[in-house]
Design a protein around this motif. Structure first.
Motif, short mmCIF file in Angstrom:
data_model
loop_
_atom_site.label_atom_id
_atom_site.label_comp_id
_atom_site.label_asym_id
_atom_site.label_seq_id
_atom_site.Cartn_x
_atom_site.Cartn_y
_atom_site.Cartn_z
N PHE A 15 0.80 -1.22 0.00
CA PHE A 15 0.00 0.00 0.00
C PHE A 15 0.84 1.27 0.00
CE2 PHE A 15 -3.36 -2.95 1.28
CZ PHE A 15 -4.16 -2.73 0.18
N ASP A 24 -8.71 3.85 -3.52
CA ASP A 24 -8.18 3.02 -2.45
C ASP A 24 -8.86 1.65 -2.40
OD1 ASP A 24 -6.42 4.94 -1.69
OD2 ASP A 24 -7.82 5.88 -0.29
N THR A 25 -10.13 1.60 -2.77
CA THR A 25 -10.84 0.31 -2.69
C THR A 25 -10.25 -0.69 -3.67
OG1 THR A 25 -12.45 1.30 -4.17
CG2 THR A 25 -13.09 1.14 -1.85
N LEU A 28 -7.05 -1.88 -2.21
CA LEU A 28 -7.30 -2.84 -1.12
C LEU A 28 -7.66 -4.22 -1.67
CD1 LEU A 28 -9.22 -0.60 1.43
CD2 LEU A 28 -7.12 -1.86 1.88
N ARG A 29 -8.41 -4.23 -2.75
CA ARG A 29 -8.82 -5.52 -3.34
C ARG A 29 -7.58 -6.31 -3.76
NH1 ARG A 29 -11.06 -6.18 -8.66
NH2 ARG A 29 -11.75 -4.01 -8.69
N ASN A 32 -5.45 -7.43 -0.87
CA ASN A 32 -5.99 -8.61 -0.17
C ASN A 32 -5.63 -9.92 -0.86
OD1 ASN A 32 -7.10 -7.35 2.03
ND2 ASN A 32 -9.01 -6.85 0.95
N ALA A 432 -4.82 1.02 5.21
CA ALA A 432 -4.80 -0.43 5.00
C ALA A 432 -4.66 -1.26 6.26
CB ALA A 432 -3.68 -0.77 4.04
#
Ligand SMILES: [Zn+2]
Length: 447
Positions: A15, A24-25, A28-29, A32, A432
């Motif tokens: 991140f 940001d989403t 994040l995906r 992950n 994050a």
């Protein structure tokens, strides 16, 4: 516990970069998709028996580099160094038996008479004179100068460890009872002799036997160095025993004890030149190793490059014992693979980073940062476009400062060279993973 930590810290490093994404989403995906399980899978290969501790230029390390390149290929990352994932690094491996030291027609015995740590890899030196420069001191404060009126250019110099001290324990250079900096400062003495263009340095080590005993195994296993101009032009530094020092001085009509007495009595530097043939031969073995590179091209700012690195090499085997290096730095290398996979996947699905990312595992770190030095000397992508290098080392470690927590990372140098990196990193952390950062202000200079 360590599994979680590896995962969390890898997230954070990812991140640090992915805040450069607009959403940001999305970041994040893909973040992950990095998991402790995947990293552990890579690590179980890198730290396995068959890789034998990944010592630079040894078969286990060659297998490790092949594994990293195969993984890059599997992720769909194309080779970026003229069709190869590898950057080959030319090295020399110095073994004691590659060297010969002959003084006054007598070949000296390695170990009992001399040993060396630094010598040009390929050398044939013949000299006719040894200049004994006493303790080899040039002290600007006191004016003590062992090189005064001496020409050592192209000659072999003989230097004594320590500094001159009189019977009352007073150091002649400083006039004080306490030892001066010259007592243990071999490096400055070597520098002085080198600056005076000495052809070779024979250093009479005051603790010769013990030092050799301590270093013997390491030297016998071979010492690696970059095969470059700097190594070729270096001055050989050879440690000799007191017996050898005395044998040389006898040809000049004195010995260490008598010379010392005379110098203390006269309170001035008392070097001498001795006509004596010296031959030094060295023929180190040529070997090589590889940095492994994977390049994920960016979009709108693709000329700018962020480099993410870890060193793939470790200590290898000592006799039958394997030093696996799961933490140092199998953990960082395994993370590099998972990070590379995540970025390549994001790119293929239309969410790649704006800047290009170079993921790279170094070789030769444990031998003196050889792989990173080579890359900075021969960068595959221009250094002027390289905007940041995030280096990952030993993320499996739990230390005494944070023994009861895995939710931390050491962040070294992020606030030093860049005005932005630290705040980008802190911001990414907030979004994050919210790790505690232990900021270390030390920064290791690039060679
Ligand atoms: Zn390390």
């Amino acid at each position: 516990m360590i599994k979680n930590k590896v995962c969390l810290i890898t997230f954070q490093l990812l991140f640090s970069i992915t805040v450069l994404f607009s959403q940001d989403t999305v970041a994040l995906r893909y973040g992950n998709s990095i998991s402790a399980e995947i990293i552990k899978k890579h690590l179980s290969v890198l730290a396995s028996d068959s890789l034998e501790g990944r010592e630079t230029a040894m078969p286990g390390m060659i297998k490790a580099a092949a594994y990293v390149s195969q993984q890059f290929a599997q992720f769909g990352i194309p080779p970026c160094n003229t069709g190869s994932y590898f950057q080959q690094i030319p090295l020399m491996k110095q073994f004691p038996e590659n060297m010969k030291l002959e003084i006054a027609g007598k070949v000296l015995n390695y170990g009992s008479d001399y040993f060396t740590i630094d010598a040009p890899p390929s050398l044939q030196l013949n000299a006719n004179e040894i200049v004994f420069v006493g303790y080899g001191i040039t002290d600007s404060l006191s004016g003590w100068d062992d090189y005064k009126d001496k020409d050592v250019s192209g000659k072999v110099v003989l230097i004594l460890d320590g500094e001159p001290v009189n019977k009352k324990g007073i150091a002649l250079v400083s006039g004080k009872k306490e030892a001066s900096k010259w007592q243990n400062d071999r490096m400055t003495k070597v520098e002085l002799a080198t600056n005076q263009k000495a052809a070779a340095i024979l250093l009479i080590h005051q603790d010769y036997e013990k030092t050799f005993e301590k270093m013997n195994k390491r030297l016998a296993a071979g010492r690696l160095m970059l095969d470059n101009d700097e190594a070729a032009k270096s001055t050989p530094i050879i440690y000799v025993s007191k017996e050898i020092g005395n044998r040389i001085l006898l040809q000049g009509g004195t010995d260490l004890a008598s010379w010392e007495k005379k110098q203390v009595r006269k309170r001035k530097s008392m070097g001498l030149s001795i006509a004596q043939k010296v031959e030094v031969v060295n023929n180190a073995r040529k070997v090589s190793c590889n940095n492994v590179l994977g390049f994920i091209e960016g979009s709108s700012l693709k000329e700018e490059i962020i480099v993410i690195t870890a060193h793939l090499d470790h200590l290898g085997k000592r006799e039958d014992k394997i030093y696996y290096g799961a933490d140092d730095d199998g953990s960082g290398s395994a993370s590099i693979l998972n990070i590379a996979e995540a970025f390549e996947k994001a790119k293929n699905e239309g969410h790649g980073p704006k800047r290009s990312i170079l993921v790279m595992t170094f070789s030769g770190e444990e031998k003196g940062l050889l792989g990173s030095e080579y890359y900075t000397n021969f960068p595959v992508f221009p250094l002027k476009n390289t905007v940041a290098n995030l280096n990952i080392d030993m993320i499996g470690r739990v230390d005494t400062i944070a023994r009861n927590s895995v939710n931390y990372t050491y962040l070294i140098g992020s606030d030093k060279l860049s005005t932005q990196l630290h705040s980008i990193n802190e911001n990414a952390n907030k979004i994050a993973v919210t790790l505690n950062s232990i900021i270390v202000t030390m920064i290791r200079p690039i060679n």
